[in-house]
Design an enzyme around this catalytic site. Structure first.
Site, mmCIF file in Angstrom:
data_model
loop_
_atom_site.group_PDB
_atom_site.id
_atom_site.type_symbol
_atom_site.label_atom_id
_atom_site.label_comp_id
_atom_site.label_asym_id
_atom_site.label_seq_id
_atom_site.Cartn_x
_atom_site.Cartn_y
_atom_site.Cartn_z
ATOM 1 N N LYS A 164 0.176 -4.578 -3.506
ATOM 2 C CA LYS A 164 -0.559 -4.310 -2.275
ATOM 3 C C LYS A 164 -1.975 -3.857 -2.620
ATOM 4 C CE LYS A 164 0.258 -1.465 1.906
ATOM 5 N NZ LYS A 164 1.231 -0.471 2.459
ATOM 6 N N SER A 173 3.004 -1.616 6.694
ATOM 7 C CA SER A 173 1.697 -2.166 6.369
ATOM 8 C C SER A 173 1.695 -3.059 5.123
ATOM 9 C CB SER A 173 0.717 -1.012 6.140
ATOM 10 O OG SER A 173 1.153 -0.183 5.066
ATOM 11 N N SER A 213 6.431 1.357 5.749
ATOM 12 C CA SER A 213 5.616 0.219 5.342
ATOM 13 C C SER A 213 6.177 -0.658 4.241
ATOM 14 C CB SER A 213 4.222 0.710 4.930
ATOM 15 O OG SER A 213 3.533 1.186 6.052
#
Length: 652
Positions: A251, A326, A350
């Site tokens: 990420k 996320s 997330s």
């Protein structure tokens, strides 16, 4: 790190010794078949029979003739699409040394060393045995003996036939696993550089062109060169461990000293941190290749995975739906086979929501198991980094490498003494047998639009019972009170982001959240949320301290009490009661995902299957602090007993 690599090398030799066991002296055959687990011994024989190699009806312990073996091997080669003529006509039972010779000569295997005491070095036999040993087609009856004169039986021949098929079939990058690629590399069928090229092609085809998932922000421009160097190292020294030469995606809120780190924000599009995040450094030390940085919900604020820099990530199972967030970019990328596995971060949900929406396994570790150093913070009281993968096994391998103490993150001191030699030791097919799992009935939806998920998770619970688990309906104490506590990202973000930027000094393009807001270079859809956070003047307030103290205390006590009262190994509930929403509509998350971050306890999201509309959904298993081994054991047994993982059909 060194201890893990040493243990992996030791374990891998033992796994090979068990998994590739082909024969023992005839007097011990029956005992071996009884004591060796199906996964280690009979699994390959069963796979051969399922591929219609032989009829599978013969006495598994009966000796095999050369002619019968040759027939099986030729069937394997044809099925693999590599017609090969095995010839050795005889009606006599065939010995292990003869099997090694025919495999080596017909498949033209390269000579290699062998470790067995009963094989004379520098002979034709040692050449044959060494070559099949390296190719993982045959191994010894134990770590020190090959038993060249022993006779093989039908069951063992089926196992050989399947391994020949597996050896000859072309490598397929889609849905491959870490073990698959290590095996292919050991067999000489694949290099890390070739694997990177395959993934680069998929990223170009499905993220940049055609489908345009927008899962990736930055591709590592040095990925091919790194892979080539790791291939040379493998040839010279052998692999460092299971992640040697394995491409992974992280990420884009993890610091990478050799690539930009953006949090998805235009304001950081040219920002390269001064050093790697600790979890990234651990991956690199293990030989993993950081293939790319994934899109995310900007600054990890939400669960739809849209950002000013990366745009809106699409769900590969339904391109008009959100991928969750996320960590939605990482999840969409791994689901789409852009790499073997990835890293996400989880403040409120997330890792787990994207895992549920992308048919993946996602682990939110215990707070303190993995380091937060070098991760752009959202709320350090809740932030944690963890793996996203297509299988429980690959998630466990990722956790092995990334867990551990970091002097730059004091919270990891709590993990000292709680990390096992390897999380892969928990991968047990019978892991659900006798387990007690609490069903958090209040976390199941009752509305019409929640029924599909409820049905899927109820089916998963039924499957767990079939696999040996005992389930108990429970009610979590004080759930109403727990559900009213807020996430602390609304409080902490400004101060912790400012601290993060301050550490970078002049290297950072901006030094405060105020500076970023004044730049105008961010997603305007979250302008109000950013300004509200920036308006907070201090964390030294009674309100903040009350939430931080009481929320943790009440939630932890509630979970520990209900688990103790019911003698539970874990608690199960839907990861989220909301399916992936259509892009442009509201995406909710619900209360389910809050329990893990509010307690700091670990949770794993596991694929439960698909709704009638074709959308993936998952369930979550919650455990006690640092009890990831139990969660992995339960999840693995369920995964292997159901096989719910399927690749997106939109991405062939």
């Amino acid at each position: 790190m060194l201890n893990f690599v040493t243990q992996w090398k030791k374990q891998s030799s033992l796994i090979v010794a068990g998994a590739l066991l082909l024969t023992v002296p005839l007097t011990a055959q029956a005992a071996a078949l009884q004591t060796t687990s199906p996964a280690m011994y009979q699994g390959d024989a069963q796979k051969a029979i399922s591929l219609n190699l032989g009829n599978g009806k013969l006495d598994p312990n009966a000796p095999l003739t050369s002619r019968e073996l040759v027939t099986l091997l030729n069937q394997s080669a044809a099925l693999a699409g590599q017609p090969t003529s095995f010839t050795l006509q005889s009606t006599n039972p065939i010995k292990r040394q003869d099997v090694a010779a025919i495999l080596r000569n017909t498949l033209k295997l390269a000579a290699a060393a062998e470790p067995f005491k009963d094989v004379l070095d520098q002979t034709a036999l040692s050449t044959s045995v060494g070559s099949v040993f390296k190719a993982k087609l045959m191994n010894g009856v134990d770590a020190a003996h090959f038993a060249p004169g022993a006779i093989i039986n039908h069951n063992q021949a089926y196992a050989i036939a399947y391994r020949v098929y597996d050896f000859l079939k072309p490598f397929q990058v889609t849905e491959t696993t870490i073990a698959d690629i290590q095996k292919a590399m050991d067999q000489g069928k694949l290099t890390s550089k070739q694997l990177v090229e395959m993934y680069l092609k998929r990223i170009q085809e499905y993220d940049d062109q055609n489908v345009k998932l927008s899962a990736i922000i930055t591709v590592n421009p040095e990925a091919l060169q790194i892979a080539e160097a790791l291939d040379k190292e493998r040839a010279a020294k052998g692999p460092r461990g299971p992640l040697h030469g394995v491409p992974v995606i992280v990420k884009d809120n993890y610091d990478t000293a050799d690539m930009v780190t953006t949090a998805g924000c235009l304001c950081l599009k040219d920002f390269t941190p001064s050093k790697d995040a600790e979890m990234v450094a651990k991956l690199k030390a293990a030989g993993a290749i950081i293939m790319a940085k994934a899109n995310l919900h900007e600054f990890a604020f939400g669960i739809t995975s849209s950002s000013s820099l990366g745009g809106q990530t699409l769900n590969p199972y339904a391109l008009d739906h959100y991928p969750g967030g996320s960590s939605g970019g990482t999840a969409a990328a791994i689901a789409s086979n852009f790499a073997l596995a990835g890293l996400g971060t989880d403040t409120g949900a997330s890792i787990r929501i994207p895992a549920s929406y992308n048919n993946l396994v996602g682990i939110r570790p215990t707070m303190g198991l993995t380091s937060r150093d070098g991760i752009i913070p959202l709320a350090l009281s809740q932030d944690v980094g963890g793996p996203l993968a297509r299988t429980v096994t690959d998630a466990a391998i990722m956790l092995d490498v990334t867990a551990g103490y970091d002097p730059d993150d004091t919270a990891t001191a709590y993990g000292v003494g709680h990390i096992p030699t390897s999380y892969t030791n928990s991968l047990k097919l019978d892991g659900l047998k006798g387990a007690r799992i609490g069903v958090a009935t209040e976390l199941f939806g009752t509305k019409a639009d929640e029924q599909d998920i409820t049905n899927l998770v109820n089916k998963a619970i039924g499957d767990m019972r079939k696999l040996g688990a005992v389930t108990v309906d429970i009610k979590i104490p004080n759930l109403d009170k727990i559900s009213k506590f807020p996430s602390l990202s609304n409080y902490e973000f400004k101060f912790q982001l400012n601290d993060y930027l301050a550490k970078e000094g002049d290297n950072a393009p901006y030094h405060t959240l105020t500076d970023i807001i004044n730049s105008g270079l961010y997603d305007k859809a979250q302008e109000a949320a950013m300004k509200a956070r920036d308006a907070r003047e201090s964390l030294d307030t009674v309100e903040y301290k009350d939430i931080l103290l009481n929320r943790t205390k009440i939630t932890q006590e509630a979970i520990l009490k209900v688990m103790a009262d019911n003698k539970l190994d874990a608690i199960i509930y839907p990861t989220t009661m909301q399916l992936a929403a259509v892009i442009g509509t509201v995406q909710n998350s619900g209360v389910n995902t809050r329990i893990s971050p509010f307690t700091g306890f670990p949770a794993i999201s596991v694929p439960a299957g698909f709704t009638p509309g074709g959308l993936p959904a998952g369930f979550e298993l919650l455990g006690r602090a640092f009890d990831e081994p139990t969660l992995i054991k339960l999840a693995y047994a369920y995964e292997q007993g159901t096989h719910n993982r399927k690749a997106p059909t939109l991405l062939p």
